[in-house]
Design an enzyme around this catalytic site. Structure first.
Site, PDB file in Angstrom:
ATOM      1  CG  HIS A  86       0.433  -4.089  -0.683  1.00 41.09           C
ATOM      2  ND1 HIS A  86      -0.465  -5.062  -0.319  1.00 41.09           N
ATOM      3  CD2 HIS A  86       0.302  -3.104   0.235  1.00 41.09           C
ATOM      4  CE1 HIS A  86      -1.124  -4.682   0.771  1.00 41.09           C
ATOM      5  NE2 HIS A  86      -0.671  -3.505   1.129  1.00 41.09           N
ATOM      6  CG  HIS A 114       4.563   0.390  -7.778  1.00 40.03           C
ATOM      7  ND1 HIS A 114       4.108   1.695  -7.861  1.00 40.03           N
ATOM      8  CD2 HIS A 114       3.566  -0.377  -8.287  1.00 40.03           C
ATOM      9  CE1 HIS A 114       2.905   1.719  -8.395  1.00 40.03           C
ATOM     10  NE2 HIS A 114       2.551   0.466  -8.671  1.00 40.03           N
ATOM     11  CG  HIS A 116       1.835  -4.393 -10.347  1.00 41.12           C
ATOM     12  ND1 HIS A 116       0.985  -4.437  -9.277  1.00 41.12           N
ATOM     13  CD2 HIS A 116       2.024  -3.071 -10.621  1.00 41.12           C
ATOM     14  CE1 HIS A 116       0.666  -3.213  -8.900  1.00 41.12           C
ATOM     15  NE2 HIS A 116       1.288  -2.365  -9.699  1.00 41.12           N
ATOM     16  CD  GLU A 126      -1.746  -3.867 -11.442  1.00 41.28           C
ATOM     17  OE1 GLU A 126      -2.360  -4.406 -10.504  1.00 41.28           O
ATOM     18  OE2 GLU A 126      -1.526  -2.635 -11.508  1.00 41.28           O
ATOM     19  CG  HIS A 139       2.395   0.905 -12.630  1.00 44.90           C
ATOM     20  ND1 HIS A 139       1.404   0.342 -11.846  1.00 44.90           N
ATOM     21  CD2 HIS A 139       2.201   0.434 -13.888  1.00 44.90           C
ATOM     22  CE1 HIS A 139       0.641  -0.438 -12.593  1.00 44.90           C
ATOM     23  NE2 HIS A 139       1.107  -0.405 -13.832  1.00 44.90           N
ATOM     24  CB  THR A 222      -3.929  -0.920 -10.153  1.00 41.54           C
ATOM     25  OG1 THR A 222      -2.571  -0.858  -9.689  1.00 41.54           O
ATOM     26  CG2 THR A 222      -4.021  -0.322 -11.549  1.00 41.54           C
TER      27      THR A 222
END
Length: 309
Positions: A86, A114, A116, A126, A139, A222
């Site tokens: 992910h 990690h 996004h 996000e 994050h 999230t």
């Protein structure tokens, strides 16, 4: 014979059912039988979810939101990096890295970080500020340490503290981020890990003095199970990477073993704020451009001079 066919049919259906019960991002749901964000289960349909759009002018000043105290962020180590299917994750759980202050009720110990991202430089974060999204969002996830606050209830609404950093494209290469960017080539598919070159968390972040300006609200993870146990801190000062560094995440990583879907747009859609409040540290908020206050001073001086004649 009929029983044999029935058993074979059930066996054929089991993998499909497993795929359909597995959560994924929208870009994956359009290619595979998995649950996209609008079908996520567990706590994901509750009312205190993340991420959100932060309207900076509506955020309330909270004078208790002072500077953070960062412990262990200066440690230079070779850390494990993994593709978890992910995102790309850096494991921190075996280290003495923690935060306190910043209006937090206790000390929190770092477990992992990690990111996004998207291939588009305005849709990879996000959270958004005043409706504007950034190229990426990082994050750093922390777990509340027991014995550091009066409230030791498990799974409380503040058991996790996440520090969120928006990432924007800048004109030069970010040397501090390069060890992580270089490691991406070694973890292209899910389940693979590698060790990145030694670095510190401060190598990834803006200068500490720039981290006094931030926004705070109560929300959730999230990703499923979307547990509503998170104290969110979204910093105003962005991390800046060169555009080529940002695009490495989309080009080097994949969601699947077959390398059919590049890992990108791993972003949960914005959630409703509802009746929650967003707070800001005293100095947080969109500042006026330097030229505007400079122009206002002589203008106001002329107005006052006219009134005093």
């Amino acid at each position: 014979m009929q029983l044999l066919f029935a058993l074979l049919a059930l066996g054929a259906l089991r993998p499909l059912a497993g795929e359909e019960s597995h959560w994924c991002y929208e870009i994956q749901a359009s290619n595979y039988s998995c649950l996209g964000p609008d079908r996520w289960q567990e706590d994901c349909q509750k009312s205190r979810q993340s991420p959100i759009n932060i309207v900076t002018t509506k955020a309330e000043v909270d004078h208790s939101l002072g500077p953070f105290h960062f412990s262990g962020y200066e440690q230079r180590k070779a850390r494990v990096v993994e593709n978890n299917g992910h995102s790309v994750m850096v494991l921190l759980g075996d280290e003495e890295i923690s935060i306190s202050g910043g209006g937090l009720p206790a000390r929190y110990r770092a477990t992992q970080l990690h990111l996004h991202w998207s291939r588009e430089l305005d849709r990879g974060s996000e959270h958004s500020l005043d409706g504007e999204r950034s190229a990426m969002e990082m994050h750093i996830v922390h777990q509340k340490e027991t014995g550091t606050s009066g409230n030791e209830a498990q799974d409380s609404e503040d058991s996790i503290a996440v520090l969120a950093f928006l990432v924007e494209a800048g004109p030069t290469e970010n040397e501090g981020f390069q060890p992580l960017v270089t490691a991406l080539s070694a973890v292209p598919t899910p389940g693979i890990n590698t060790t990145m070159a030694p670095s510190s968390l401060w190598d990834l972040l803006p200068p500490e003095e720039e981290l006094r300006h931030y926004f705070r609200y109560m929300g959730s993870l999230t990703t499923p199970a979307c547990s509503e146990t998170v104290v969110w801190t979204v910093f105003q000062e962005p991390i800046r990477l060169h555009r080529d560094q940002i695009l490495e995440f989309s080009s080097k990583l994949y969601y699947d073993q077959e390398r059919k879907i590049n890992m990108m747009d791993n972003v949960r859609p914005l959630q409703h704020l509802g009746d929650r409040s967003v707070f800001k540290s005293q100095a947080a908020g969109r500042l006026l451009p330097l030229s505007l206050p400079t122009l206002l001073v002589p203008t106001l001086s002329c107005v006052m001079a006219g009134l005093l004649r």
